[in-house]
Design a protein around this motif. Structure first.
Motif, short mmCIF file in Angstrom:
data_model
loop_
_atom_site.label_atom_id
_atom_site.label_comp_id
_atom_site.label_asym_id
_atom_site.label_seq_id
_atom_site.Cartn_x
_atom_site.Cartn_y
_atom_site.Cartn_z
N HIS A 162 -107.91 -8.62 57.15
CA HIS A 162 -109.27 -8.38 56.69
C HIS A 162 -109.84 -7.10 57.29
CE1 HIS A 162 -110.47 -12.68 55.22
NE2 HIS A 162 -109.43 -12.17 54.58
N ILE A 163 -110.72 -6.44 56.53
CA ILE A 163 -111.46 -5.29 57.04
C ILE A 163 -112.83 -5.77 57.51
CG2 ILE A 163 -110.28 -3.73 55.45
CD1 ILE A 163 -112.89 -3.61 53.81
N GLY A 164 -113.51 -4.96 58.33
CA GLY A 164 -114.82 -5.35 58.83
C GLY A 164 -115.63 -4.15 59.28
N PHE A 165 -116.88 -4.41 59.58
CA PHE A 165 -117.80 -3.36 60.03
C PHE A 165 -118.45 -3.80 61.34
CE2 PHE A 165 -117.49 -2.94 55.47
CZ PHE A 165 -117.37 -1.57 55.28
N SER A 166 -118.63 -2.85 62.24
CA SER A 166 -119.28 -3.13 63.51
C SER A 166 -120.79 -3.11 63.35
CB SER A 166 -118.84 -2.11 64.57
OG SER A 166 -119.20 -0.79 64.16
N GLN B 15 -96.85 -10.48 50.02
CA GLN B 15 -98.24 -10.67 50.41
C GLN B 15 -98.98 -9.33 50.32
OE1 GLN B 15 -97.34 -12.24 54.41
NE2 GLN B 15 -98.47 -14.10 53.83
N PRO B 16 -100.22 -9.33 49.86
CA PRO B 16 -101.02 -8.09 49.87
C PRO B 16 -101.19 -7.63 51.32
CG PRO B 16 -102.03 -9.78 48.49
CD PRO B 16 -100.96 -10.47 49.26
N TRP B 17 -100.74 -6.41 51.62
CA TRP B 17 -100.68 -5.99 53.02
C TRP B 17 -101.39 -4.66 53.28
CZ3 TRP B 17 -99.61 -9.78 55.97
CH2 TRP B 17 -99.29 -9.60 57.32
N TRP B 18 -101.36 -3.75 52.32
CA TRP B 18 -102.02 -2.45 52.46
C TRP B 18 -102.85 -2.16 51.22
CZ3 TRP B 18 -96.70 -2.82 53.54
CH2 TRP B 18 -96.36 -2.69 54.91
N LEU B 19 -103.85 -1.32 51.40
CA LEU B 19 -104.69 -0.86 50.28
C LEU B 19 -104.69 0.66 50.26
CD1 LEU B 19 -107.81 -3.22 50.66
CD2 LEU B 19 -105.90 -3.46 49.04
N GLU B 20 -104.49 1.23 49.07
CA GLU B 20 -104.50 2.67 48.89
C GLU B 20 -105.53 3.04 47.82
OE1 GLU B 20 -100.59 3.89 47.89
OE2 GLU B 20 -99.71 3.34 49.85
N LYS C 145 -105.11 0.37 45.17
CA LYS C 145 -103.78 -0.14 44.85
C LYS C 145 -103.36 -1.08 45.96
CE LYS C 145 -98.95 1.26 44.28
NZ LYS C 145 -98.00 2.40 44.27
N VAL C 146 -102.88 -2.26 45.59
CA VAL C 146 -102.44 -3.26 46.56
C VAL C 146 -100.93 -3.10 46.77
CG1 VAL C 146 -102.26 -5.71 47.09
CG2 VAL C 146 -104.25 -4.84 45.85
N VAL C 147 -100.56 -2.84 48.02
CA VAL C 147 -99.14 -2.72 48.39
C VAL C 147 -98.74 -3.99 49.11
CG1 VAL C 147 -97.42 -1.36 49.61
CG2 VAL C 147 -99.40 -0.23 48.59
N GLN C 148 -97.66 -4.61 48.66
CA GLN C 148 -97.23 -5.89 49.21
C GLN C 148 -96.13 -5.69 50.25
OE1 GLN C 148 -96.06 -8.10 45.75
NE2 GLN C 148 -98.19 -8.54 45.14
N LYS D 293 -114.73 -0.65 61.03
CA LYS D 293 -113.78 -0.91 62.10
C LYS D 293 -112.40 -0.37 61.72
CE LYS D 293 -116.02 -5.18 63.73
NZ LYS D 293 -115.85 -6.65 63.94
N ASP D 294 -111.70 0.14 62.71
CA ASP D 294 -110.33 0.60 62.46
C ASP D 294 -109.48 -0.58 62.01
OD1 ASP D 294 -110.95 3.19 63.18
OD2 ASP D 294 -110.43 2.87 65.29
N SER D 295 -108.70 -0.36 60.97
CA SER D 295 -107.91 -1.44 60.38
C SER D 295 -106.55 -0.92 59.95
CB SER D 295 -108.65 -2.04 59.18
OG SER D 295 -107.82 -2.92 58.45
N PRO D 296 -105.49 -1.71 60.16
CA PRO D 296 -104.17 -1.30 59.68
C PRO D 296 -104.01 -1.50 58.17
CG PRO D 296 -104.03 -3.46 60.69
CD PRO D 296 -105.44 -2.99 60.90
N THR D 297 -105.01 -2.15 57.55
CA THR D 297 -104.91 -2.46 56.12
C THR D 297 -105.23 -1.26 55.24
OG1 THR D 297 -105.54 -4.73 56.61
CG2 THR D 297 -105.71 -4.03 54.32
N VAL D 298 -106.22 -0.48 55.64
CA VAL D 298 -106.65 0.65 54.82
C VAL D 298 -107.18 1.73 55.76
CG1 VAL D 298 -108.96 -0.32 54.47
CG2 VAL D 298 -108.08 1.36 52.85
#
Length: 350
Positions: free
Chosen positions: A337-341, A127-132, A119-122, A93-98
Motif C-alpha cells: 500500500h501507498i500512504g501519506f504522512s 500479484q499486483p506488485w508495482w505501478l508505472e 500500469k500494474v506490474v505483477q 511516503k516513500d514506497s517500493p510500489t511506485v
C-alpha cells in the motif's frame, strides 16, 4: 503480459476487475465572430461517448491535446497544476510500489485532464506488485470494460491486457468512461486573459492599430517635403523608436498642424482591469488563494496569514486529492500500500 485479478471495493475509478476574420469591400473593415457560450460550444456540448471509427476505443468528450495546449495560454493556468502536484507529492511516503516521480506525473495528469493511469506490474506469483505511470493524453478506454490501449503517433494503438491498467478519474455526470477536469467552466477566462495580452503586445509592436491622424491645413508642402515628413513619421514607429519630432511651417497658423488621436492604449483598452478580473476567475476555478499562486497583494493588509492559508489549502484541497490516489490501494496487497504522512502543523495541533 500476464493476467491477474484485482479485487476491491468500488471507488471513483475504473479498474479492471470486473476568430475567423472576414474582410469586407472598400472601405476596408474587419468583422470578428463572437465568443460562443457554453451552451453552444463544441468544446463541452456532447451527447455521449462514442467508439472511434478507426479503432476499438472510446473517444474522450474533450480534446486531450486541446487541454494540454491550454496550459500555455496563461501563466497562472499553466503553473497551478504543478503547484497542486507538488502539494500531493510533498507528504507522499516513500514506497517500493511506485516512485514519487510517477505519482507526480499522474497527479499532474489528473489536474489537467481529469484522468490518471497506472500500469500494474505483477510479480512471479501473479500479484499486483508495482505501478508505472501511463500518459493520460494518449490513453483510451477500449470497448471491453476492463481493457485500455495507448495511442502511438503513426502506429497502431498499443493494447493492454485485462487487469493491467488502473484508471483514476474525476466524476463527469454526462458519462462514466472518462473523467473531465474541474476547471472547464473557467476556460473562457483563460482565453480572455490571453487575448488581452496579445492585444496589448500588438499595440507595442506598432502596426496593429491606428494611433493618430497627422492633419495639416494651410501648410504649403512640396512633394519633397511631404516625402520627408512621411519618412519621419514612419521612422518614429516600431519597438525602441519612440522619439520627438521638430516641424517648421513658415507662415503657418496655430491650427495648421493637428494630431488627432484615434486609440489610447493607456486609458481605452482597460488592459489591467481585464487581466485582473480574468486572473481572479482563473484562481477561483482552481480554488487556490492568490498567496499560493505567487501573486503580489494589492493592499497593505496582503492576503493574510500564510500559515493559515497553507493549512486551509491542505485540509480542503490536498487531503481530498490524497484520498483519490489512495484508491490505488484497493488493487494492491496490503504490504504494498501507498500512504501519506501528516504535516508538522497537524501533529502540533494534535
Amino acid at each position: 503480459m500476464k493476467k491477474g485479478s484485482m479485487k476491491g471495493k468500488p471507488g471513483n475509478f475504473a479498474r479492471p476487475a470486473k476568430p475567423q476574420r472576414t474582410q469586407q469591400s472598400a472601405p476596408t473593415a474587419f468583422s470578428f465572430g463572437d465568443p460562443e457560450s457554453v451552451l453552444a460550444s463544441n468544446i463541452t456540448d456532447y451527447l455521449g461517448i462514442f467508439v472511434d471509427p478507426h479503432g476499438d476505443y472510446y473517444t474522450p468528450p474533450i480534446s486531450q491535446a486541446g487541454l494540454a495546449k491550454m496550459l500555455r495560454a496563461n501563466g497562472h493556468h499553466g503553473t497551478i497544476p504543478y503547484f497542486k502536484r507538488n502539494m500531493l507529492c510533498r507528504w507522499l511516503k516513500d514506497s517500493p510500489t511506485v516512485t514519487r516521480h510517477d505519482i507526480g506525473k499522474a497527479a499532474f495528469d489528473f489536474e489537467v485532464f481529469g484522468n490518471a493511469y497506472f500500469k500494474v506490474v505483477q510479480n512471479r506469483f501473479n500479484q499486483p506488485w508495482w505501478l508505472e505511470h501511463l500518459p493520460a493524453m494518449n490513453m483510451r478506454r477500449m470497448k471491453e470494460r476492463d481493457r485500455y490501449c495507448m495511442l502511438v503517433p503513426g502506429k497502431d494503438p498499443v493494447p493492454f491486457a485485462a487487469g493491467e491498467v488502473v484508471h483514476i478519474k474525476e466524476y463527469d455526470p454526462c458519462q462514466s468512461i472518462y473523467g473531465t477536469p474541474q476547471y472547464l467552466g473557467g476556460m473562457q477566462s483563460v482565453l480572455l486573459n490571453e487575448d488581452a495580452t496579445l492585444f496589448r503586445r500588438k499595440y507595442y509592436l506598432n502596426g496593429a492599430h491606428m494611433g493618430y491622424v497627422f492633419y495639416t491645413a494651410d501648410a504649403d508642402f512640396d512633394k519633397e517635403e511631404e516625402d520627408a515628413l512621411k519618412e519621419a513619421v514612419k521612422g518614429s514607429k516600431g519597438v525602441g523608436n519612440f522619439r520627438s519630432m521638430f516641424l517648421n511651417v513658415p507662415g503657418g497658423k496655430p491650427d495648421s498642424v493637428k494630431i488627432i488621436p484615434i486609440g489610447d492604449v493607456a486609458t481605452k483598452d482597460e488592459f489591467e482591469r481585464i487581466k485582473n478580473i480574468s486572473r481572479n476567475d482563473i484562481l477561483a476555478m482552481w480554488r487556490i488563494n492568490g498567496a499560493l499562486a505567487g501573486i503580489l497583494p494589492e493592499t497593505n493588509g496582503g492576503f493574510g496569514d500564510l500559515d493559515k492559508i497553507t493549512r486551509n489549502n491542505y485540509e480542503n484541497e490536498v487531503v481530498p486529492r490524497q484520498q483519490d490516489f489512495l484508491q490505488l490501494n484497493q488493487v494492491l496487497p496490503k504490504q504494498r500500500h501507498i500512504g501519506f504522512s501528516v504535516p508538522d502543523f497537524k501533529e502540533a495541533v494534535g
